[in-house]
Design a protein around this motif. Sequence first.
Motif, PDB file in Angstrom:
ATOM      1  N   TRP A  22       3.153   5.987  -7.626  1.00 12.81           N
ATOM      2  CA  TRP A  22       3.493   8.048  -7.643  1.00 12.81           C
ATOM      3  C   TRP A  22       2.983   9.256  -7.170  1.00 12.81           C
ATOM      4  O   TRP A  22       3.667   9.954  -7.206  1.00 12.81           O
ATOM      5  CB  TRP A  22       3.534   7.780  -9.427  1.00 12.81           C
ATOM      6  CG  TRP A  22       4.492   9.346 -10.132  1.00 12.81           C
ATOM      7  CD1 TRP A  22       3.422  10.285 -10.107  1.00 12.81           C
ATOM      8  CD2 TRP A  22       5.463   9.701 -10.171  1.00 12.81           C
ATOM      9  NE1 TRP A  22       4.355  11.843 -10.761  1.00 12.81           N
ATOM     10  CE2 TRP A  22       5.097  10.926 -10.481  1.00 12.81           C
ATOM     11  CE3 TRP A  22       6.818   9.181 -10.284  1.00 12.81           C
ATOM     12  CZ2 TRP A  22       6.619  11.359 -10.880  1.00 12.81           C
ATOM     13  CZ3 TRP A  22       7.562   9.397 -11.019  1.00 12.81           C
ATOM     14  CH2 TRP A  22       7.380  11.120 -11.126  1.00 12.81           C
ATOM     15  N   ASP A  23       1.649   8.823  -7.710  1.00 14.20           N
ATOM     16  CA  ASP A  23       0.404   9.687  -6.872  1.00 14.20           C
ATOM     17  C   ASP A  23       0.873   9.799  -5.202  1.00 14.20           C
ATOM     18  O   ASP A  23       1.110  10.889  -5.130  1.00 14.20           O
ATOM     19  CB  ASP A  23      -0.967   9.597  -6.950  1.00 14.20           C
ATOM     20  CG  ASP A  23      -1.967  10.767  -7.813  1.00 14.20           C
ATOM     21  OD1 ASP A  23      -0.781  11.390  -8.540  1.00 14.20           O
ATOM     22  OD2 ASP A  23      -2.817  10.431  -8.247  1.00 14.20           O
ATOM     23  N   ALA A  24       1.080   8.627  -4.858  1.00 14.35           N
ATOM     24  CA  ALA A  24       0.830   8.254  -3.356  1.00 14.35           C
ATOM     25  C   ALA A  24       2.115   9.159  -2.804  1.00 14.35           C
ATOM     26  O   ALA A  24       2.360   9.975  -1.948  1.00 14.35           O
ATOM     27  CB  ALA A  24       0.670   7.226  -2.886  1.00 14.35           C
ATOM     28  N   ILE A  25       3.461   9.125  -3.884  1.00 14.41           N
ATOM     29  CA  ILE A  25       4.601   9.512  -2.685  1.00 14.41           C
ATOM     30  C   ILE A  25       4.937  10.978  -3.684  1.00 14.41           C
ATOM     31  O   ILE A  25       5.606  12.338  -3.024  1.00 14.41           O
ATOM     32  CB  ILE A  25       6.002   8.560  -4.298  1.00 14.41           C
ATOM     33  CG1 ILE A  25       5.929   7.342  -3.554  1.00 14.41           C
ATOM     34  CG2 ILE A  25       6.970   9.198  -3.806  1.00 14.41           C
ATOM     35  CD1 ILE A  25       6.700   6.377  -4.357  1.00 14.41           C
TER      36      ILE A  25
ATOM     37  N   VAL B 255      -1.644  12.051   7.624  1.00 11.60           N
ATOM     38  CA  VAL B 255      -0.906  11.079   8.874  1.00 11.60           C
ATOM     39  C   VAL B 255      -0.640  10.203   7.497  1.00 11.60           C
ATOM     40  O   VAL B 255       0.532   9.374   7.737  1.00 11.60           O
ATOM     41  CB  VAL B 255      -2.472  10.715   9.627  1.00 11.60           C
ATOM     42  CG1 VAL B 255      -2.154   9.620   9.923  1.00 11.60           C
ATOM     43  CG2 VAL B 255      -3.151  11.798  10.290  1.00 11.60           C
ATOM     44  N   ASN B 256      -1.742   9.786   6.248  1.00 14.75           N
ATOM     45  CA  ASN B 256      -1.061   8.570   5.550  1.00 14.75           C
ATOM     46  C   ASN B 256       0.064   8.774   5.083  1.00 14.75           C
ATOM     47  O   ASN B 256       0.427   8.315   4.581  1.00 14.75           O
ATOM     48  CB  ASN B 256      -2.187   9.132   4.677  1.00 14.75           C
ATOM     49  CG  ASN B 256      -3.437   7.326   5.742  1.00 14.75           C
ATOM     50  OD1 ASN B 256      -3.343   7.027   6.134  1.00 14.75           O
ATOM     51  ND2 ASN B 256      -4.110   7.897   4.456  1.00 14.75           N
TER      52      ASN B 256
ATOM     53  N   LEU C 297       3.146   6.514   4.469  1.00 12.84           N
ATOM     54  CA  LEU C 297       3.900   6.529   3.063  1.00 12.84           C
ATOM     55  C   LEU C 297       4.864   6.831   2.444  1.00 12.84           C
ATOM     56  O   LEU C 297       6.088   6.003   2.670  1.00 12.84           O
ATOM     57  CB  LEU C 297       2.608   7.613   2.323  1.00 12.84           C
ATOM     58  CG  LEU C 297       3.330   6.400   0.702  1.00 12.84           C
ATOM     59  CD1 LEU C 297       2.433   5.630   0.206  1.00 12.84           C
ATOM     60  CD2 LEU C 297       3.134   7.072  -0.436  1.00 12.84           C
ATOM     61  N   LEU C 298       5.499   8.133   3.559  1.00 12.16           N
ATOM     62  CA  LEU C 298       7.139   8.586   2.998  1.00 12.16           C
ATOM     63  C   LEU C 298       8.091   7.376   4.701  1.00 12.16           C
ATOM     64  O   LEU C 298       9.046   6.796   3.806  1.00 12.16           O
ATOM     65  CB  LEU C 298       6.887   9.579   3.999  1.00 12.16           C
ATOM     66  CG  LEU C 298       6.157  10.746   2.256  1.00 12.16           C
ATOM     67  CD1 LEU C 298       6.662  12.318   2.717  1.00 12.16           C
ATOM     68  CD2 LEU C 298       7.325  10.247   0.717  1.00 12.16           C
ATOM     69  N   ARG C 299       7.253   6.680   5.248  1.00 12.77           N
ATOM     70  CA  ARG C 299       7.586   6.272   6.393  1.00 12.77           C
ATOM     71  C   ARG C 299       8.016   4.894   5.750  1.00 12.77           C
ATOM     72  O   ARG C 299       9.389   3.965   5.554  1.00 12.77           O
ATOM     73  CB  ARG C 299       7.193   5.552   7.851  1.00 12.77           C
ATOM     74  CG  ARG C 299       7.734   6.896   8.417  1.00 12.77           C
ATOM     75  CD  ARG C 299       7.235   7.016   9.711  1.00 12.77           C
ATOM     76  NE  ARG C 299       7.084   5.308  10.300  1.00 12.77           N
ATOM     77  CZ  ARG C 299       7.264   5.100  11.728  1.00 12.77           C
ATOM     78  NH1 ARG C 299       5.662   5.767  12.482  1.00 12.77           N
ATOM     79  NH2 ARG C 299       7.265   3.652  12.073  1.00 12.77           N
TER      80      ARG C 299
ATOM     81  N   GLU D 198      11.620   1.163   3.089  1.00 15.32           N
ATOM     82  CA  GLU D 198      11.217  -0.107   2.401  1.00 15.32           C
ATOM     83  C   GLU D 198      13.159   0.161   0.483  1.00 15.32           C
ATOM     84  O   GLU D 198      13.338  -0.777   0.659  1.00 15.32           O
ATOM     85  CB  GLU D 198      10.562  -0.288   0.892  1.00 15.32           C
ATOM     86  CG  GLU D 198      10.191  -0.998  -0.123  1.00 15.32           C
ATOM     87  CD  GLU D 198      10.088  -2.693   0.093  1.00 15.32           C
ATOM     88  OE1 GLU D 198       9.348  -2.422   1.518  1.00 15.32           O
ATOM     89  OE2 GLU D 198      10.210  -3.584  -0.459  1.00 15.32           O
ATOM     90  N   LEU D 199      12.640   1.660   0.415  1.00 20.76           N
ATOM     91  CA  LEU D 199      14.359   1.827  -0.842  1.00 20.76           C
ATOM     92  C   LEU D 199      15.205   1.835  -0.074  1.00 20.76           C
ATOM     93  O   LEU D 199      16.188   1.914  -0.355  1.00 20.76           O
ATOM     94  CB  LEU D 199      13.423   2.692  -1.777  1.00 20.76           C
ATOM     95  CG  LEU D 199      11.909   2.606  -2.220  1.00 20.76           C
ATOM     96  CD1 LEU D 199      11.686   3.429  -3.531  1.00 20.76           C
ATOM     97  CD2 LEU D 199      12.048   1.417  -3.427  1.00 20.76           C
ATOM     98  N   VAL D 200      15.290   2.925   0.990  1.00 19.25           N
ATOM     99  CA  VAL D 200      16.597   3.346   1.787  1.00 19.25           C
ATOM    100  C   VAL D 200      17.276   2.226   2.844  1.00 19.25           C
ATOM    101  O   VAL D 200      18.958   1.680   2.325  1.00 19.25           O
ATOM    102  CB  VAL D 200      16.582   4.878   2.344  1.00 19.25           C
ATOM    103  CG1 VAL D 200      18.079   4.961   3.050  1.00 19.25           C
ATOM    104  CG2 VAL D 200      15.942   5.676   1.265  1.00 19.25           C
ATOM    105  N   LEU D 201      16.534   1.983   4.084  1.00 18.34           N
ATOM    106  CA  LEU D 201      17.194   1.566   5.018  1.00 18.34           C
ATOM    107  C   LEU D 201      16.747  -0.359   3.973  1.00 18.34           C
ATOM    108  O   LEU D 201      17.515  -1.119   4.906  1.00 18.34           O
ATOM    109  CB  LEU D 201      15.988   0.963   5.731  1.00 18.34           C
ATOM    110  CG  LEU D 201      15.885   2.809   6.572  1.00 18.34           C
ATOM    111  CD1 LEU D 201      15.513   3.246   7.846  1.00 18.34           C
ATOM    112  CD2 LEU D 201      17.560   3.255   7.243  1.00 18.34           C
TER     113      LEU D 201
END
Lengths: 172, 98
Positions: free
Chosen positions: B7-10, B72-73, B77-79, B84-87
């Motif tokens: 959660w924190d990372a996203i 950069v991280n 992470l968003l990529r 993972e979730l969309v593609l």
Amino acid sequence: LIGVPGTGLGGVFYALLVVWMAVREVGLAARGAGDPKRWPKIAWLAALLAAIILVLATEGWLLRLVLDALSAPADPISAAPPDTSAEKNSQIAVMGAIAPALAIAPFVVLAAIVAAIHVARLTVRPNPIPLPGETTEARLGAFAPSSQEASNSDPVRLTETRPAQLVRDRAA
Amino acid sequence: VLAVGLWDAIVASLAYLIVLPLMAIFIHPLFLLGYVIDLPAVAIPVIAKGIERGELGRVLLSLPCFLAIRLVNSVFLLRAVWSELVLGKSLLVFEKGH
């Protein structure tokens, strides 16, 4: 060991874990199960937490000074109107309103995440394939099928281990 | 712990790359302080450990770099989350790049 804190959810989690470690150790000591060797570690983490809170409080105080300076009139001695425009004052008011919300939000979100995890633990059915050396009943716990359900299902699936299942899937 | 970390990372990645720049543009430039506001919280345990290891100089040099690498991280992470979730391209399978 707990990790490196930030100001977001991780920071709140860090702080609560340090507090919980102390509370838990006091409870264990009261029952005669405490370990005095753990106290230096807890004291060290609590000292770090206190230092972090102190620095963040100082940072907040400095920020408040900056915000007050920005919203103050340019020349307070004279009777001249404030230099700041209404738009600028409203922007600073928005920032003042957002700051408390940002301080409370991590606690609310953390409580929501913990609650969601417990709801998921109670409602989501775990993977029925046992790990090596683990029985299906032990893995499923309360979700374990009744004897009638078990007799109607695939007997191989209930007894085989995860590697065996993977081999079968790959072969298929 | 994993749920809190994810959660924190996203959320932090979205904040660093989208929310903070927009707030700095449309509300007040002081929102740019959000990029460094948690530096003391991060720095204190790291400096304490650096002193313990006799590497305080390296720690002090690394702290500004941490701010850069965090951005950069966030992109990576968003990529990864998008993949993972969309593609639907799972990161569980490692594909050698050469």
